[in-house]
Write a protein that holds these residues in place. Structure first.
Motif: not given
Length: 344
Positions: A37, A42, A60, A67-68, A81, A83, A118
């Motif tokens: 990621v 992104n 993304l 994103p982390h 992921v 966000l 999401k």
């Protein structure tokens, strides 16, 4: 006539090009893969582990920024992921000023990268972790009155909210799934949460201002403390600290290689991974391995013969031969890679 042929040729190439792009985007990930990621671009770079190159990019941008960290579900079918709206390449202390920033989670199909669902969070979050039984997804909101959110892993429906404490960060689980652990950054504690009862069970005393926790394959929980350059090792059975490492560098993500009986620790902000050997029932520094700029996240292959290190400021993944402790190559990925998982 010549102009007409040129135009037709251009249109033909355009159609072929578009078709190729569509094929790439819809291509299933049917090869051993590393998912990386990239917080700055992104994206998720999908590396073919056989060819050692990026074979697919998952975009993304439409889902969120920065994103982390990335997690793979225990059944290998889903990716999660975080966000956050916050750029973690900045000083983490700026989080205290980022009161207007939100968080979130996206769950993707690991086979093709398509969005499954999401969810939104009111505060910045570090990661979203699947429970070992594959039924739930846990994520902590990083605020002074931090909360743990528990979601149904299949649908994303919220199941529970658990109150934690000041500035929780990463969420990890014990191997048996009985506890979730999270560091409380504005304290001297990490918190063990009973996953069945969905409530905080014990505040475990560690060094002041712990920055993260890592569930390592030796079964222990490792507490990263960048402020004091230490690592506390917690036994998830007794819920007590049973070992301390004093370092001369800021620790990052931690991994264990069972084959070599070595502990590997990313040297945050540097281009090195340190590895330790077991001597007299203690972890002792053996040496360091050169990586790319800012070794940030690490994963071992299933056979433990290869290590993959995401270099956040180097925008690469280093491939390391674990037996020789030598880097063999760097694979270019997106901007600011901050997490990596393997599906073999």
């Amino acid at each position: 006539m010549k102009i007409y042929l040129i135009i037709c040729h251009f249109l033909f190439l355009s159609v072929v090009s578009c078709k190729d792009k569509q094929q790439v985007q819809s291509e299933n990930i049917d090869f051993p893969a590393a998912y990386v990621v990239n917080g700055g671009s992104n994206t998720i770079s999908v590396i073919d582990l056989n060819e050692k190159k990026v074979k697919k990019m998952i975009q993304l941008t439409d889902l969120g920024r920065f994103p982390h960290h990335i997690e793979l579900s225990p059944d290998g079918k889903k990716l999660s992921v975080a966000l956050p709206e916050f750029d973690f390449t900045q000083n983490h202390d700026l989080l205290h000023q980022a009161t207007d920033k939100k968080g979130g989670i996206v769950v993707l199909d690991a086979q093709n990268g398509k969005q499954l669902y999401k969810v939104a969070l009111n505060w910045v979050n570090f990661n979203a972790a699947f429970s070992p039984d594959n039924k739930e997804l846990w994520s902590a909101s990083t605020s002074h009155s931090g909360e743990m959110f528990v979601f149904d892993a299949e649908t994303g429906a919220q199941k529970e909210v658990i109150f934690l404490g000041a500035d929780p960060t990463e969420v990890v689980f014990s191997q048996n799934g009985n506890y979730a652990f999270v560091a409380l950054n504005e304290s001297s504690f990490i918190l063990a949460v009973n996953t069945k009862l969905k409530k905080a069970e014990k505040f475990i005393k560690v060094d002041p201002f712990p920055t993260n926790v890592w569930a390592v394959s030796d079964g222990k929980i490792y507490v990263e403390n960048k402020n004091l350059k230490t690592v506390n090792i917690v036994d998830p059975e007794t819920l007590n600290v049973d070992e301390l490492l004093d370092l001369d560098f800021k620790p990052g993500q931690i991994a264990y290689n069972k084959t070599l009986n070595e502990l590997w620790i990313c040297q945050a902000g540097e281009n090195k991974v340190a590895y330790f050997e077991r001597k007299a029932n203690k972890w002792v520094l053996k040496a360091s391995i050169e990586t790319g700029n800012d070794a940030h996240a690490i994963k071992f292959s299933k056979d433990e013969k290869t290590a993959y290190v995401a270099n956040q400021m180097g925008h690469t993944v280093s491939v390391i031969n674990t037996a020789s402790h030598q880097k063999t190559m760097d694979i270019p990925v997106g901007l600011n890679p901050n997490g990596i998982v393997l599906k073999e």
